[in-house]
Write a protein that holds these residues in place. Structure first.
Motif, PDB file in Angstrom:
ATOM      1  N   UNK A  95       9.765  16.537  26.693  1.00 43.89           N
ATOM      2  CA  UNK A  95       9.389  17.949  26.785  1.00 43.89           C
ATOM      3  C   UNK A  95      10.572  18.843  27.153  1.00 43.89           C
ATOM      4  N   UNK A  96      11.317  18.450  28.195  1.00 46.05           N
ATOM      5  CA  UNK A  96      12.431  19.295  28.630  1.00 46.05           C
ATOM      6  C   UNK A  96      13.559  19.336  27.616  1.00 46.05           C
ATOM      7  N   UNK A  97      13.690  18.290  26.778  1.00 46.22           N
ATOM      8  CA  UNK A  97      14.763  18.277  25.778  1.00 46.22           C
ATOM      9  C   UNK A  97      14.623  19.416  24.774  1.00 46.22           C
ATOM     10  N   UNK A  98      13.417  19.932  24.638  1.00 48.59           N
ATOM     11  CA  UNK A  98      13.194  21.041  23.711  1.00 48.59           C
ATOM     12  C   UNK A  98      13.894  22.315  24.165  1.00 48.59           C
ATOM     13  N   UNK A  99      14.235  22.369  25.441  1.00 50.48           N
ATOM     14  CA  UNK A  99      14.945  23.533  25.968  1.00 50.48           C
ATOM     15  C   UNK A  99      16.422  23.505  25.608  1.00 50.48           C
ATOM     16  N   UNK A 100      16.892  22.366  25.096  1.00 53.30           N
ATOM     17  CA  UNK A 100      18.298  22.237  24.688  1.00 53.30           C
ATOM     18  C   UNK A 100      18.385  22.256  23.169  1.00 53.30           C
ATOM     19  N   UNK A 101      18.502  23.446  22.584  1.00 52.53           N
ATOM     20  CA  UNK A 101      18.674  23.515  21.131  1.00 52.53           C
ATOM     21  C   UNK A 101      20.100  23.105  20.791  1.00 52.53           C
ATOM     22  N   UNK A 102      20.407  23.090  19.513  1.00 50.65           N
ATOM     23  CA  UNK A 102      21.725  22.604  19.092  1.00 50.65           C
ATOM     24  C   UNK A 102      22.857  23.465  19.651  1.00 50.65           C
ATOM     25  N   UNK A 103      22.670  24.790  19.671  1.00 51.10           N
ATOM     26  CA  UNK A 103      23.717  25.681  20.177  1.00 51.10           C
ATOM     27  C   UNK A 103      24.027  25.368  21.630  1.00 51.10           C
ATOM     28  N   UNK A 104      22.990  25.151  22.441  1.00 54.33           N
ATOM     29  CA  UNK A 104      23.197  24.815  23.853  1.00 54.33           C
ATOM     30  C   UNK A 104      23.886  23.460  23.984  1.00 54.33           C
ATOM     31  N   UNK A 105      23.486  22.509  23.172  1.00 57.32           N
ATOM     32  CA  UNK A 105      24.091  21.170  23.267  1.00 57.32           C
ATOM     33  C   UNK A 105      25.564  21.210  22.875  1.00 57.32           C
ATOM     34  N   UNK A 106      25.881  21.971  21.844  1.00 59.98           N
ATOM     35  CA  UNK A 106      27.277  22.076  21.439  1.00 59.98           C
ATOM     36  C   UNK A 106      28.093  22.767  22.519  1.00 59.98           C
ATOM     37  N   UNK A 107      27.522  23.766  23.157  1.00 53.15           N
ATOM     38  CA  UNK A 107      28.194  24.451  24.256  1.00 53.15           C
ATOM     39  C   UNK A 107      28.421  23.500  25.432  1.00 53.15           C
ATOM     40  N   UNK A 108      27.448  22.638  25.687  1.00 51.82           N
ATOM     41  CA  UNK A 108      27.584  21.648  26.765  1.00 51.82           C
ATOM     42  C   UNK A 108      28.709  20.673  26.445  1.00 51.82           C
ATOM     43  N   UNK A 109      28.766  20.205  25.201  1.00 52.57           N
ATOM     44  CA  UNK A 109      29.830  19.288  24.776  1.00 52.57           C
ATOM     45  C   UNK A 109      31.198  19.927  24.967  1.00 52.57           C
ATOM     46  N   UNK A 110      31.347  21.164  24.508  1.00 51.27           N
ATOM     47  CA  UNK A 110      32.639  21.846  24.612  1.00 51.27           C
ATOM     48  C   UNK A 110      33.009  22.097  26.071  1.00 51.27           C
ATOM     49  N   UNK A 111      32.003  22.388  26.908  1.00 49.75           N
ATOM     50  CA  UNK A 111      32.279  22.602  28.326  1.00 49.75           C
ATOM     51  C   UNK A 111      32.780  21.347  29.010  1.00 49.75           C
ATOM     52  N   UNK A 112      32.164  20.217  28.697  1.00 53.25           N
ATOM     53  CA  UNK A 112      32.618  18.947  29.278  1.00 53.25           C
ATOM     54  C   UNK A 112      34.052  18.658  28.844  1.00 53.25           C
ATOM     55  N   UNK A 113      34.331  18.900  27.565  1.00 54.38           N
ATOM     56  CA  UNK A 113      35.687  18.672  27.053  1.00 54.38           C
ATOM     57  C   UNK A 113      36.703  19.555  27.776  1.00 54.38           C
ATOM     58  N   UNK A 114      36.344  20.809  28.010  1.00 56.18           N
ATOM     59  CA  UNK A 114      37.256  21.710  28.715  1.00 56.18           C
ATOM     60  C   UNK A 114      37.509  21.223  30.137  1.00 56.18           C
ATOM     61  N   UNK A 115      36.461  20.731  30.797  1.00 55.18           N
ATOM     62  CA  UNK A 115      36.641  20.189  32.143  1.00 55.18           C
ATOM     63  C   UNK A 115      37.552  18.973  32.150  1.00 55.18           C
ATOM     64  N   UNK A 116      37.384  18.103  31.162  1.00 51.91           N
ATOM     65  CA  UNK A 116      38.237  16.907  31.069  1.00 51.91           C
ATOM     66  C   UNK A 116      39.688  17.274  30.775  1.00 51.91           C
TER      67      UNK A 116
END
Length: 340
Positions: free
Chosen positions: A112-133
């Protein structure tokens, strides 16, 4: 016990009265570490309402986690801010900023909660993790290897921006150091690179491997502990099979099928497979990886078959005895403290 406005006023009073001090002001026999605030036990007890259940957020690798209301200096936007620590008798407490939306796995692996993470949000999360690394590996004063990058260690703020947390297993390198070896690996099974799990060798490329696994989880909405029942494959092996059959889109979490951008998803999968290459030298750096994800003109090399592509039962026998207790179940981390 203080509550409500009284509690907030008491906490403010403790902070103003100088109860939060710099670690260099405390005499001890260890090497002094600059810019670390040390909070009194009274201050932390007040901030957590005497460590009440209402203030408890959960359990981490080193113990319970409580909610605090404190302010600190700015750090990198994609790293959870470390505010300070408290030492009281045998108690050792680390103080971090509070993330309103908990951890990535809280959303990602729930139907249910995964529906709150659309593709745009997931891509933003990926890029944010990469920036932190990138900051940890390249732009911090010392090169930092996280060693336990996984969904539960990625926290989300009120805007669903990703921040890397839990630095209890990190190792710090000098800028001219490229890799190190340890007799006791620590971390979470399934996210550890082959050279680290099997030989105890770790480097920035170890984090790259973990990030590759994490990206596959974000795209698929499936934990790395998922096994394809027919072939006893873990998530990495399952993705490799789909990629070889030109069926990469079958991996996509059904909850984002309407919002995903096909070429972005396929690019993420390909970059992920490059990150989980068997040889560390064949994996991209985090900087190159982010460029691959964000620059469509960057030509991607073809990935090779990952080393860790079969289920855990089939490879456990190949792990040396010294590694028998290095991995963890169900995403919980186990650490072995050693001198740094």
């Amino acid at each position: 016990m203080y509550t409500g406005v009284d509690n907030e006023n008491r906490l403010l009073s403790l902070a103003i009265s100088g109860r939060s001090i710099n670690a260099n002001e405390i005499p001890n026999d260890r090497k002094k570490v600059p810019d670390i605030n040390v909070y009194s036990y009274e201050c932390i007890s007040t901030a957590t309402n005497n460590f009440s259940l209402e203030s408890k957020l959960g359990e981490g690798g080193f113990g319970p986690i409580y909610k605090l209301i404190l302010i600190s200096r700015l750090q990198h936007i994609n790293l959870v801010k470390f505010l300070g620590c408290c030492i009281f008798g045998e108690e050792r407490m680390l103080i971090y900023e509070h993330m309103l939306n908990k951890s990535l796995d809280y959303f990602l692996f729930d139907s249910n909660r995964s529906k709150l993470l659309d593709w745009k949000k997931r891509l933003n999360i990926i890029e944010g993790i990469a920036q932190g690394l990138i900051y940890l590996h390249k732009y911090s004063r010392l090169r930092v290897i996280h060693r336990d990058l996984k969904a539960s260690n990625i926290l989300l703020d009120e805007n669903m921006n990703s921040k890397i947390s839990d630095f209890g297993m990190t190792r710090i390198f000098k800028l001219n150091e490229l890799k190190a070896n340890t007799n006791r690996a620590v971390g979470t099974y399934g996210y550890m690179s082959p050279e680290y799990a099997m030989e105890g060798v770790f480097s920035t490329k170890s984090d790259v491997y973990s990030f590759g696994v994490l990206m596959l989880e974000i795209v698929s909405g499936r934990s790395n502990s998922f096994y394809h029942s027919n072939d006893a494959l873990n998530l990495v092996g399952y993705v490799w099979g789909l990629w070889q059959a030109d069926k990469g889109l079958d991996l996509v979490d059904p909850t984002i099928s309407d919002s995903c951008v096909t070429y972005q998803v396929l690019r993420c999968i390909q970059v992920s497979l490059l990150c989980v290459e068997d040889g560390a030298i064949d994996r991209p750096t985090v900087s190159d990886m982010l460029s691959m994800l964000t620059n469509e003109s960057t030509k991607l090399p073809l990935p090779k078959k990952p080393a860790f592509s079969i289920a855990r039962k089939q490879i456990e026998a190949n792990i040396p005895n010294k590694e028998s207790d290095i991995y963890t179940m169900n995403g919980l981390s186990i650490s072995d403290m050693d001198a740094r």
